[in-house]
Design an enzyme around this catalytic site. Sequence first.
Site, PDB file in Angstrom:
ATOM      1  N   GLN A  78      12.222  27.267  14.124  1.00  0.00           N
ATOM      2  CA  GLN A  78      12.073  26.138  13.202  1.00  0.00           C
ATOM      3  C   GLN A  78      12.490  26.559  11.790  1.00  0.00           C
ATOM      4  O   GLN A  78      13.208  25.831  11.093  1.00  0.00           O
ATOM      5  CB  GLN A  78      10.608  25.677  13.206  1.00  0.00           C
ATOM      6  CG  GLN A  78      10.313  24.567  12.213  1.00  0.00           C
ATOM      7  CD  GLN A  78      10.976  23.257  12.589  1.00  0.00           C
ATOM      8  OE1 GLN A  78      10.830  22.807  13.704  1.00  0.00           O
ATOM      9  NE2 GLN A  78      11.708  22.647  11.670  1.00  0.00           N
ATOM     10  N   HIS A 128       6.645  30.194  14.381  1.00  0.00           N
ATOM     11  CA  HIS A 128       7.684  29.255  14.842  1.00  0.00           C
ATOM     12  C   HIS A 128       9.009  29.624  14.182  1.00  0.00           C
ATOM     13  O   HIS A 128       9.566  28.855  13.390  1.00  0.00           O
ATOM     14  CB  HIS A 128       7.274  27.825  14.509  1.00  0.00           C
ATOM     15  CG  HIS A 128       8.005  26.768  15.291  1.00  0.00           C
ATOM     16  ND1 HIS A 128       8.912  27.060  16.300  1.00  0.00           N
ATOM     17  CD2 HIS A 128       7.970  25.412  15.202  1.00  0.00           C
ATOM     18  CE1 HIS A 128       9.391  25.931  16.798  1.00  0.00           C
ATOM     19  NE2 HIS A 128       8.849  24.922  16.150  1.00  0.00           N
ATOM     20  N   CYS A 168       8.577  19.675  10.044  1.00  0.00           N
ATOM     21  CA  CYS A 168       9.134  20.177  11.301  1.00  0.00           C
ATOM     22  C   CYS A 168       9.170  19.100  12.379  1.00  0.00           C
ATOM     23  O   CYS A 168       9.969  19.199  13.315  1.00  0.00           O
ATOM     24  CB  CYS A 168       8.321  21.380  11.772  1.00  0.00           C
ATOM     25  SG  CYS A 168       6.549  21.069  11.885  1.00  0.00           S
ATOM     26  N   ASP A 208       3.187  19.810   7.759  1.00  0.00           N
ATOM     27  CA  ASP A 208       3.114  19.843   9.228  1.00  0.00           C
ATOM     28  C   ASP A 208       1.844  19.090   9.621  1.00  0.00           C
ATOM     29  O   ASP A 208       0.993  18.805   8.769  1.00  0.00           O
ATOM     30  CB  ASP A 208       3.071  21.326   9.676  1.00  0.00           C
ATOM     31  CG  ASP A 208       3.069  21.529  11.190  1.00  0.00           C
ATOM     32  OD1 ASP A 208       3.325  20.569  11.940  1.00  0.00           O
ATOM     33  OD2 ASP A 208       2.792  22.666  11.632  1.00  0.00           O
ATOM     34  N   ARG A 212      18.200  22.120  14.003  1.00  0.00           N
ATOM     35  CA  ARG A 212      17.584  22.978  15.018  1.00  0.00           C
ATOM     36  C   ARG A 212      18.655  23.495  15.982  1.00  0.00           C
ATOM     37  O   ARG A 212      18.697  24.670  16.329  1.00  0.00           O
ATOM     38  CB  ARG A 212      16.500  22.200  15.787  1.00  0.00           C
ATOM     39  CG  ARG A 212      15.277  21.805  14.953  1.00  0.00           C
ATOM     40  CD  ARG A 212      14.490  23.024  14.528  1.00  0.00           C
ATOM     41  NE  ARG A 212      14.171  23.860  15.663  1.00  0.00           N
ATOM     42  CZ  ARG A 212      13.117  23.675  16.479  1.00  0.00           C
ATOM     43  NH1 ARG A 212      12.267  22.702  16.232  1.00  0.00           N
ATOM     44  NH2 ARG A 212      12.898  24.489  17.488  1.00  0.00           N
ATOM     45  N   ARG A 244       7.840  29.216  24.796  1.00  0.00           N
ATOM     46  CA  ARG A 244       6.862  28.537  23.935  1.00  0.00           C
ATOM     47  C   ARG A 244       5.497  28.750  24.572  1.00  0.00           C
ATOM     48  O   ARG A 244       5.267  28.272  25.699  1.00  0.00           O
ATOM     49  CB  ARG A 244       7.193  27.053  23.801  1.00  0.00           C
ATOM     50  CG  ARG A 244       6.092  26.254  23.144  1.00  0.00           C
ATOM     51  CD  ARG A 244       6.509  24.838  22.778  1.00  0.00           C
ATOM     52  NE  ARG A 244       7.319  24.834  21.573  1.00  0.00           N
ATOM     53  CZ  ARG A 244       7.537  23.762  20.807  1.00  0.00           C
ATOM     54  NH1 ARG A 244       7.012  22.592  21.131  1.00  0.00           N
ATOM     55  NH2 ARG A 244       8.291  23.846  19.731  1.00  0.00           N
TER      56      ARG A 244
HETATM   57  N1  NVA Z   1       2.037  23.275  14.047  1.00  0.00           N
HETATM   58  C1  NVA Z   1       2.601  22.435  15.055  1.00  0.00           C
HETATM   59  C2  NVA Z   1       4.081  22.527  15.042  1.00  0.00           C
HETATM   60  C3  NVA Z   1       4.801  21.647  16.014  1.00  0.00           C
HETATM   61  C4  NVA Z   1       6.280  21.828  15.990  1.00  0.00           C
HETATM   62  C5  NVA Z   1       2.034  22.821  16.411  1.00  0.00           C
HETATM   63  O1  NVA Z   1       1.846  24.013  16.652  1.00  0.00           O
HETATM   64  O2  NVA Z   1       1.751  21.934  17.204  1.00  0.00           O
HETATM   65  N1   CP Z   2       9.546  20.912  15.578  1.00  0.00           N
HETATM   66  C1   CP Z   2       9.380  21.195  16.893  1.00  0.00           C
HETATM   67  O1   CP Z   2       9.283  22.366  17.315  1.00  0.00           O
HETATM   68  O2   CP Z   2       9.330  20.093  17.685  1.00  0.00           O
HETATM   69  P1   CP Z   2       8.965  20.009  19.233  1.00  0.00           P
HETATM   70  O3   CP Z   2       7.517  20.462  19.341  1.00  0.00           O
HETATM   71  O4   CP Z   2       9.162  18.599  19.628  1.00  0.00           O
HETATM   72  O5   CP Z   2       9.851  20.960  19.978  1.00  0.00           O
END
Ligand code: NVA
Ligand code: CP
Length: 287
Positions: free
Chosen positions: A126, A123, A245, A205, A273, A96
């Site tokens: 997801q 992502h 998500c 989101d 997930r 990540r």
């Molecule tokens: N768009 C959000 C998704 C979190 C799962 C982010 O990047 O923080």
């Molecule tokens: N939806 C998702 O990726 O959640 P987290 O950021 O908590 O891993």
Amino acid sequence: MLRHLLDIDDLSAEELADVLDRAEVASPPQVLAGRGVALLFEKPSNRTRLSMELAVVQLGGHPVSLRNEEVGIDTRETAEDLGRVFSEFCALIGGRVFEHAKLVRMAAAATVPVVNLLSDDAHPVQILADLLTMRQRLGSLVGRSLAYVGDGNNVCRSLMLGAARAGVEMRVATPAGYEPPADGVSLLTNNPAEAVAGADAVYTDVWASMGQEADAARRRADFAGFTVDDDLMAGTAPGALFLHCLPAHRGEEVAASVIDGPQSAVWQQAANRMHAQRGLVLWLLSQ
Ligand code: NVA
Ligand code: CP
């Protein structure tokens, strides 16, 4: 052949369906028995870390989660060197990151599959869970319609790619200036009501993603009118799903009455997930 999942379009339509089918295998083979999986996090995570670690355990493997403070991607050592070293110890790498290109470079040097666990651009893991949830709740994907309302960011972009692969009709409504690239979307609008009209599912989101926290106040103003609330859901198809998500901010991108209401599938989506990633790992290790 070595395969990576850096975005959802790394899978063909047939491969995506295969991953979703493998997600539903009741007694998965222990393909990771005695093997490690490295999970590197440059940003916070709840669902992704938990679901990925437990998917690995369910396949007999041992997950090792590392925070970037310890590892120092491109500060302590390069993304390429991390890919090489993780490959010596592990059967699979998850990452990540903020900058998507770091994962691309890590994957180019790795000799085991690399999975994007969220980047600023994408992502994909997801989206596997999102499509699995839609398939379970709606019975099929082809010809179903999905309306995304909110920021045209990483989740929205990968969702568009996944919808195109799965035969789902995708509509997107964002405020002006927050649009995703228009490719593959059947409707791109600044009007949420237009996007959700007759839709089988509505997805949103957060308005400020990880790394954009300093911009949250400006974004709250820019996204006024984009809350998924009961009025907006009233325009959807009968029995339409609400998807998110997570993490969610009630009163911002979604009303509490919607996310906590009868149309919400968000807890099944979160649970999926783990199942979807288990299916993905099974598929990647079978290549
Ligand atoms: N768009 C959000 C998704 C979190 C799962 C982010 O990047 O923080
Ligand atoms: N939806 C998702 O990726 O959640 P987290 O950021 O908590 O891993």
